[in-house]
Enzyme design. Structure first.
Site, PDB file in Angstrom:
ATOM      1  N   HIS A   1       2.114 -30.492   1.096  1.00  8.23           N
ATOM      2  CA  HIS A   1       2.914 -30.384   2.322  1.00  8.23           C
ATOM      3  C   HIS A   1       2.957 -28.954   2.832  1.00  8.23           C
ATOM      4  O   HIS A   1       3.436 -28.056   2.148  1.00  8.23           O
ATOM      5  CB  HIS A   1       4.336 -30.874   2.077  1.00  8.23           C
TER       6      HIS A   1
ATOM      7  N   ASP B   1       3.810 -27.026   6.773  1.00  3.73           N
ATOM      8  CA  ASP B   1       4.267 -27.286   8.144  1.00  3.73           C
ATOM      9  C   ASP B   1       3.709 -26.315   9.175  1.00  3.73           C
ATOM     10  O   ASP B   1       4.269 -26.183  10.267  1.00  3.73           O
ATOM     11  CB  ASP B   1       5.796 -27.247   8.194  1.00  3.73           C
TER      12      ASP B   1
ATOM     13  N   GLU C   1       5.389 -36.907   8.783  1.00  2.71           N
ATOM     14  CA  GLU C   1       6.629 -36.660   8.035  1.00  2.71           C
ATOM     15  C   GLU C   1       7.823 -37.363   8.683  1.00  2.71           C
ATOM     16  O   GLU C   1       8.781 -36.733   9.098  1.00  2.71           O
ATOM     17  CB  GLU C   1       6.896 -35.162   7.896  1.00  2.71           C
TER      18      GLU C   1
ATOM     19  N   HIS D   1      12.488 -39.080   7.785  1.00  6.14           N
ATOM     20  CA  HIS D   1      12.745 -37.642   7.606  1.00  6.14           C
ATOM     21  C   HIS D   1      14.233 -37.523   7.314  1.00  6.14           C
ATOM     22  O   HIS D   1      14.739 -38.211   6.420  1.00  6.14           O
ATOM     23  CB  HIS D   1      12.289 -36.833   8.828  1.00  6.14           C
TER      24      HIS D   1
ATOM     25  N   HIS E   1      12.205 -37.460   1.118  1.00 12.50           N
ATOM     26  CA  HIS E   1      13.199 -37.611   2.193  1.00 12.50           C
ATOM     27  C   HIS E   1      13.919 -38.956   2.194  1.00 12.50           C
ATOM     28  O   HIS E   1      14.923 -39.095   2.901  1.00 12.50           O
ATOM     29  CB  HIS E   1      12.585 -37.381   3.578  1.00 12.50           C
TER      30      HIS E   1
ATOM     31  N   HIS F   1       6.715 -33.684  -1.339  1.00 11.43           N
ATOM     32  CA  HIS F   1       7.394 -32.402  -1.555  1.00 11.43           C
ATOM     33  C   HIS F   1       8.845 -32.650  -1.988  1.00 11.43           C
ATOM     34  O   HIS F   1       9.763 -32.592  -1.199  1.00 11.43           O
ATOM     35  CB  HIS F   1       7.316 -31.511  -0.310  1.00 11.43           C
TER      36      HIS F   1
ATOM     37  N   ASP G   1       5.883 -27.087   0.737  1.00  6.49           N
ATOM     38  CA  ASP G   1       6.726 -27.002   1.937  1.00  6.49           C
ATOM     39  C   ASP G   1       6.621 -25.636   2.605  1.00  6.49           C
ATOM     40  O   ASP G   1       7.502 -25.248   3.369  1.00  6.49           O
ATOM     41  CB  ASP G   1       8.192 -27.318   1.621  1.00  6.49           C
TER      42      ASP G   1
END
Length: 442
Positions: free
Chosen positions: A50, A52, A162, A189, A230, A251, A364
């Site tokens: 993961h 971003d 995600e 999420h 999540h 993650h 992350d």
């Protein structure tokens, strides 16, 4: 034996041979540890679950790649809305990264057709990133693609959604996302979807709705990995009950170490082992350290105490005054230090409960405001592996953690998809785009 398993076997065997003596008597010299890790990552690609960066490029630079030269260090680029960027090609190379799941996250406030549109724009951004740096990046859609990129000396680029809100409760959209290259979807999420409960929202479905179970089955049929980071423990259990393919946590950490809803309880870790899945451990300090999780809650409480419009706070409507007061509180109450060793504790715990075949790395990076000391960017992955080597992990075990496990999961999901596609048509189940979340008690 398939070509994939043959390649994995050769890579892991080479790592094992290189590290036999080291595993018997783990070295403490950093140079020796670094050399071991380098040998492991030469044989097996490190696949991070993961990152971003795509959203950061959208948010900071309006998705204009000409504003972000990833071939150079990105830390000096403007960062008015967050910390310096944690990712660029030189640091990916220094970190030994062989495969990266780029998250195509969008905010949960974006719903309906707009969510689908923005998600596709993020998918396009990842593909444009790969095309802009063909000497370093190569798009990957299968486990064998990742191995091929690794052999070619390139970083495999994979795509993960995600949040289930990004398909607008539509199986045709889910299928088109797969066709566009998406290879995992996190079921939620930070908020519930109409068909699945998030770990950080009040329960409504108490797991998966009937449509949510259909989503999981259709993901299995497509070969898209079911990502349970999540989601609530009830949703985790429901998805693990339904899924015929191994799942991932792209993650997440271990809840036995930090009692945070984003981490995974031990009973779920045991179910993941039975399912054949993998938990890819997150680096965010608040999920890694219990002291930091408490501090984060205290900071949020102090911020609300100072200024919580429209009716709350000592300095309501006075943002500059409340900002200064919060800075003074932070100076008097510094955040606890979080270390690489604590990240390794989560990895060790997942290994102890689920087994060595069910743990991976899900940083992350560029999705969090700060990181543990010594883990400030993608170049620092080796420090995690070095810490585990220092604790006595063999090279074979390090190879499984780095990428062997998630590549095995990808391959197994592809096998399940091939079987299901031979016997099941695409689902025609419908939950209309205007679906709303049921209210508690309904």
């Amino acid at each position: 034996m398939t070509r994939l398993r043959a390649w994995m076997g050769l890579g892991l065997a080479a790592a094992l041979l290189c590290g036999t003596a080291a595993a018997a008597a783990p070295p403490t010299d950093n140079a020796a540890l670094a050399a071991r890790v380098k040998r492991v990552l030469a044989a097996t690609p490190l696949v991070d679950g993961h990152n971003d960066l795509p959203w950061e490029i959208r948010d900071r630079f309006q998705s204009r790649l000409e504003s972000v030269d990833l071939s150079h260090d990105t830390r000096a680029l403007p960062h008015p809305n967050g910390p310096p960027l944690m990712t660029d090609i030189p640091r990916l190379r220094a970190g030994g990264v062989g495969g990266q799941f780029w998250s195509v996250w969008i905010p949960v406030e974006l719903t309906g057709p707009k969510a689908v549109e923005v998600t596709l724009e993020q998918v396009d951004l990842v593909k444009r990133m790969a095309a802009a740096y063909p000497k370093d990046f190569q798009m990957a859609y299968t486990a064998e693609d990742v191995w091929a990129a690794h052999r070619a000396g390139k970083i495999a680029c994979l795509i993960g959604i995600e949040g289930g809100h990004q398909i607008d409760a539509s199986l045709p959209v889910l299928r088109q996302m797969y066709d566009a290259g998406v290879r995992y979807m996190t079921l939620t999420h930070s908020r519930n979807t109409p068909w699945a409960d998030s770990a950080t929202d009040n329960p409504v479905n108490h797991g998966l709705s009937p449509f949510g179970r259909t989503v999981v089955r259709e993901m299995n049929r497509l070969g898209m990995l079911v990502d349970l980071s999540h989601v609530s423990p009830e949703t985790m259990r429901a998805a693990l009950e339904v899924s015929q393919a191994p799942v991932i946590f792209s993650h997440s950490g271990a809840r036995a170490i930090v009692d945070h809803p984003r981490d995974v309880p031990d009973d779920i870790l045991r179910l993941v082992a039975r399912n054949g899945g993998v938990v890819m451990v997150n680096f965010y300090p608040g999920y890694v350290s219990q002291a930091r999780a408490i501090w984060d809650a205290d900071e949020a409480g102090e911020e609300a105490r100072l200024n919580a419009p429209p009716f709350g706070g000592l300095y309501i409507g006075q943002p500059e005054r409340s900002k200064a007061a919060l800075a003074a509180w932070k100076a008097a109450h510094p955040a606890p230090i979080v270390t690489v060793s604590q990240v390794a504790d989560h990895i060790d715990h997942v290994r102890q409960v689920a087994g060595i075949d069910h743990v991976g790395l899900g940083s992350d990076f560029d999705g969090v405001p700060d990181t543990p000391t010594g883990l400030d960017g993608v170049d620092k992955f080796p420090s995690v592996l070095m810490e585990l080597a220092r604790r006595g992990w063999s090279d074979q075990d390090l190879a499984k953690l780095a990428g062997g496990n998630v590549l095995r999961v990808m391959h197994d999901a592809e096998v399940v998809a091939h079987r299901l596609q031979a016997s099941e048509p695409a689902s025609e189940a419908v939950m209309g785009p205007s679906a709303t979340l049921p209210q508690p008690g309904q």
